[in-house]
Every structure is written in C-alpha cells, then in structure tokens.
Design a protein around this motif. Sequence first.
Motif, mmCIF file in Angstrom:
data_model
loop_
_atom_site.group_PDB
_atom_site.id
_atom_site.type_symbol
_atom_site.label_atom_id
_atom_site.label_comp_id
_atom_site.label_asym_id
_atom_site.label_seq_id
_atom_site.Cartn_x
_atom_site.Cartn_y
_atom_site.Cartn_z
ATOM 1 N N THR A 86 0.801 -1.207 0.000
ATOM 2 C CA THR A 86 0.000 0.000 0.000
ATOM 3 C C THR A 86 0.843 1.271 0.000
ATOM 4 O O THR A 86 1.965 1.293 0.521
ATOM 5 N N ARG A 87 0.290 2.330 -0.569
ATOM 6 C CA ARG A 87 0.933 3.646 -0.518
ATOM 7 C C ARG A 87 0.812 4.266 0.871
ATOM 8 O O ARG A 87 1.492 5.241 1.172
ATOM 9 N N HIS A 88 -0.087 3.725 1.681
ATOM 10 C CA HIS A 88 -0.330 4.288 3.011
ATOM 11 C C HIS A 88 0.124 3.290 4.071
ATOM 12 O O HIS A 88 -0.654 2.864 4.935
ATOM 13 N N GLY A 89 1.385 2.921 4.007
ATOM 14 C CA GLY A 89 1.909 1.918 4.915
ATOM 15 C C GLY A 89 1.961 2.382 6.356
ATOM 16 O O GLY A 89 2.212 3.565 6.644
ATOM 17 N N MET B 29 8.267 2.167 -7.069
ATOM 18 C CA MET B 29 8.708 3.500 -6.642
ATOM 19 C C MET B 29 7.554 4.401 -6.208
ATOM 20 O O MET B 29 7.670 5.627 -6.229
ATOM 21 N N ALA B 30 6.438 3.795 -5.825
ATOM 22 C CA ALA B 30 5.315 4.573 -5.305
ATOM 23 C C ALA B 30 5.604 4.968 -3.861
ATOM 24 O O ALA B 30 6.557 4.496 -3.234
ATOM 25 N N ARG B 31 4.777 5.826 -3.333
ATOM 26 C CA ARG B 31 4.888 6.167 -1.916
ATOM 27 C C ARG B 31 4.633 4.923 -1.072
ATOM 28 O O ARG B 31 3.994 3.978 -1.500
ATOM 29 N N GLY B 32 5.103 4.937 0.143
ATOM 30 C CA GLY B 32 4.785 3.858 1.065
ATOM 31 C C GLY B 32 5.696 2.653 0.932
ATOM 32 O O GLY B 32 6.923 2.768 0.947
ATOM 33 N N ILE B 33 5.094 1.478 0.786
ATOM 34 C CA ILE B 33 5.827 0.208 0.805
ATOM 35 C C ILE B 33 6.869 0.140 -0.301
ATOM 36 O O ILE B 33 8.009 -0.297 -0.077
ATOM 37 N N ASP B 34 6.512 0.551 -1.514
ATOM 38 C CA ASP B 34 7.453 0.499 -2.640
ATOM 39 C C ASP B 34 8.740 1.243 -2.314
ATOM 40 O O ASP B 34 9.845 0.713 -2.455
ATOM 41 N N ALA B 35 8.590 2.487 -1.905
ATOM 42 C CA ALA B 35 9.757 3.328 -1.636
ATOM 43 C C ALA B 35 10.606 2.733 -0.515
ATOM 44 O O ALA B 35 11.846 2.737 -0.590
ATOM 45 N N ALA C 232 17.009 -1.858 -0.149
ATOM 46 C CA ALA C 232 17.997 -2.409 -1.075
ATOM 47 C C ALA C 232 19.172 -1.454 -1.266
ATOM 48 O O ALA C 232 20.335 -1.876 -1.335
ATOM 49 N N LEU C 233 18.882 -0.166 -1.332
ATOM 50 C CA LEU C 233 19.940 0.838 -1.497
ATOM 51 C C LEU C 233 20.846 0.878 -0.277
ATOM 52 O O LEU C 233 22.073 0.994 -0.396
ATOM 53 N N HIS C 234 20.264 0.783 0.914
ATOM 54 C CA HIS C 234 21.067 0.787 2.142
ATOM 55 C C HIS C 234 21.983 -0.431 2.211
ATOM 56 O O HIS C 234 23.037 -0.383 2.850
ATOM 57 N N ALA C 235 21.587 -1.511 1.556
ATOM 58 C CA ALA C 235 22.413 -2.721 1.520
ATOM 59 C C ALA C 235 23.435 -2.673 0.394
ATOM 60 O O ALA C 235 24.198 -3.636 0.210
ATOM 61 N N ALA C 236 23.451 -1.574 -0.364
ATOM 62 C CA ALA C 236 24.332 -1.438 -1.535
ATOM 63 C C ALA C 236 24.058 -2.551 -2.549
ATOM 64 O O ALA C 236 24.964 -3.037 -3.231
ATOM 65 N N GLY C 237 22.773 -2.963 -2.642
ATOM 66 C CA GLY C 237 22.381 -4.005 -3.579
ATOM 67 C C GLY C 237 21.699 -3.437 -4.805
ATOM 68 O O GLY C 237 21.616 -2.221 -4.980
ATOM 69 N N ARG C 238 21.177 -4.320 -5.626
ATOM 70 C CA ARG C 238 20.518 -3.898 -6.859
ATOM 71 C C ARG C 238 19.022 -3.788 -6.652
ATOM 72 O O ARG C 238 18.396 -4.608 -5.969
ATOM 73 N N THR C 239 18.444 -2.769 -7.271
ATOM 74 C CA THR C 239 17.003 -2.584 -7.219
ATOM 75 C C THR C 239 16.537 -1.942 -8.514
ATOM 76 O O THR C 239 17.266 -1.151 -9.121
ATOM 77 N N ILE C 240 15.334 -2.303 -8.958
ATOM 78 C CA ILE C 240 14.776 -1.795 -10.214
ATOM 79 C C ILE C 240 13.387 -1.246 -9.938
ATOM 80 O O ILE C 240 12.562 -1.907 -9.298
ATOM 81 N N ALA C 241 13.139 -0.037 -10.409
ATOM 82 C CA ALA C 241 11.827 0.595 -10.282
ATOM 83 C C ALA C 241 11.124 0.576 -11.631
ATOM 84 O O ALA C 241 11.708 0.956 -12.647
ATOM 85 N N LEU D 122 15.151 9.729 -5.181
ATOM 86 C CA LEU D 122 15.139 8.276 -5.062
ATOM 87 C C LEU D 122 15.383 7.637 -6.422
ATOM 88 O O LEU D 122 16.129 6.653 -6.534
ATOM 89 N N ALA D 123 14.773 8.185 -7.461
ATOM 90 C CA ALA D 123 14.976 7.652 -8.810
ATOM 91 C C ALA D 123 16.441 7.743 -9.221
ATOM 92 O O ALA D 123 16.987 6.820 -9.842
ATOM 93 N N ASP D 124 17.108 8.843 -8.864
ATOM 94 C CA ASP D 124 18.536 8.993 -9.172
ATOM 95 C C ASP D 124 19.347 7.898 -8.495
ATOM 96 O O ASP D 124 20.247 7.304 -9.107
#
Length: 389
Positions: free
Chosen positions: A143-146, A172-178, A184-193, A210-212
Amino acid sequence: MDGDGTTGGGILGGGVDSTDTGPDPATMALLRLSMLPGLGPRTLTALLERFDTAEQVLSAGESDLAMVHGVGAKLIHTIRTASHHVDVETLVTWCHENEVTIVRQGQAGFPRSLEQMVDTPPILFVRGGMVPQDTLAISIVGTRHGSVYGLKQAERFGYALAKAGVTVISGMARGIDAAAHQGALHAAGRTIAVLGSGLGQIYPPEHKTLADSIASSGAVISEYGPDAKPRAGMFPQRNRLIAAMGVATLVIEAPDRSGALITARLACEMNRDVLALPGPVTSRTSRGCNQLIRDGARLVQTVDDVLEELGPMFEPVESGDGLTIRSGSELRLNELERDVLNAIDQTSTPIDQVIAKTQLPAYRVIATISVLEMRSLIRRLSGQYVTRI
C-alpha cells in the motif's frame, strides 16, 4: 488491459542508446508505432504478430488493419497518420540528453522474464542498466499508506534480500514500494523501479532523488514515452511488468482493495509464487495480506522464508559475486556448504570424490551433505552416491 496505453509486444532485435549515432529505421518505426495514443499492449501484440514488423504495420492498408482483433476505424486512422501523432526524432534526442537507453525486445538489455508475457512491451526506456543477475529478483509491493510496521518490514526485506544477492523490484510509489527500494539501497544491492509514467514525468515528484539513487544501483524503467504523465489506468498496466520481473511477488501490507493485490493476482496468473507478510487482524492495511494467506499465498516472516520459496531457477543465474545459482536456497548457504555443493555434479557423484575435491574431513562432508539434502539441493542415490537436484 488495452486502452490509452502505449505499449505492446513484438519480436524485434536491436535498439538505440545514448551512445548511438542514430537509430535504425526499424527502431524508429517501432518507436512510432509503440507510442501511438489509444494503442494498448494486447492490440499492439496482435498487430505485430499479424504483420511481423512495425514498418509493415505502418504501411498496411485499411482493410488489412481492420482484420486484426481490436483495431477499429479510429485506431486505423491513427496508425495511417502515425507521423502526425509521434515526434520520434524529439523522443530520441531527449533520451540521448538524459542518458536513457531505448531497449528493444530481443536485445541483450531487455529482461528475459518479460519476453514470456503474452503482451510483452516491444520497447523499454531504461535509465541505469539491467544485468543478467537481475533474473534472480523478488518483486515487493504494498500500500501507498503503509503503517510504521509495514514500512519497517518493507525496508527490512528489501535490505536482507539485496544483501543475499537478490534484485528488488518495485514501483517507486509512496509507502511500501519506496521503503523496499530504500532497504535495497542501504544494503548497496541492486534494485529496479518500474514506473507508471514516463521517465521525464517522475511520479510521485518527490521521488526524483530516489529515482537517481535507484538508477545508479540498478535501473528505472518504463514502457511509456518520456513525456507520458501518470494516469490511473497506467498503474495496473505497469503492475504486470512488476509481477513478471520477479521470480516471486512479496506483498508486505495491503488493504482488501489494493493495486498490490492486482500485482499478486497477475503474478499468480504468470505461475509466479505469491508470498505475503501477515498482519494484525484488526489492521485495515493488512486485510489483503491475510486474505492472500487464507487463499493459499505463502506466509513469510523472514528473508530465509523468501529464499526458500524461490526454489530451482529455470536456468542457472550468475550472482553479483560470480557464483552460479541454480536455486534460491543456495543463497542461504555458508562457505562450507557451498564448497560441498559445488563438488557435486548433476550426475551420480561418489561421496569419496566430493571429499577429495573439497579436501575436507569425511565427517564434515557427510554432515554437510545431510544439510544440503534437507534443503532439497541434492539427493542421495545410495549410501555412497549423491547428485544435485
């Protein structure tokens, strides 16, 4: 899912990126056709199956076009006057200036998981890049309203999966997606939006930063032209790509009416596993997850639950550290377990040979073989022989 979407399917190779001197005529034709207003993915798939190439579709006569299911008089007129509707040269220039790659189906950078769809987009706009290891991916939606609980869990799973070498897919939506992307970014791993708008119309707008970050650690992709503004119907259409790109879809938190449930349904229809995180029965944002579990989705609590559910891959996948992964369960192995597993062939292998290859004590090899057998990675053929599954 046809409507005002601008995607579809076809069987064409090649493409153009920011380093090309210019797109070839076939790519230009495919871009022009794919970006036409009112041409949805299923109808575009039907057109390309009927005429083979975009160039032949654009040059086809009215009577031939009318023979394709879903093509009416209005769409015929749009196709016949395609050059009036799409400025392909400006589109290509924008991609060049913004370091966006245009990837065609069949090209190396096109996700192989999407090629199995009945309405595969023939064109993807990609900022960043996709690599073979992205085949080993989990889609995380919600959900966007997590709630505080949901956002924390999304970040936890995104982090742990990325640390294990799994690519995290989301919208890359608000909430759970973001939160999943951030983990994944904090783990220095790969992520795709996967966006429900064009790459030039980032939505929500506050996620531009975030997209950058995602583009530098994976990719931001869209099947829509760069200037496509988000509309309600584009997000359910986008969800089919999220469902297809993951080996499984994990729903973190979702009410009983949610786009995340649409993604879960699509994943199920594509024979992907659906996983769900349980929540309090009193929580509105967990009703959808609890309902999925009731209906047969796998209940997960830890990242090990997710990795175990991945099971055997359709084909071996090279992980980021150069290891060949044949099953998601292999990501849970320690160094000793991996050494023993790598010493076992997919044909009958003597245990003495495994001991010789690993140069480990016999008791340790035999104990490790028992662990691998419990994890369904190998099978004993007899007391002295084993084989990989």
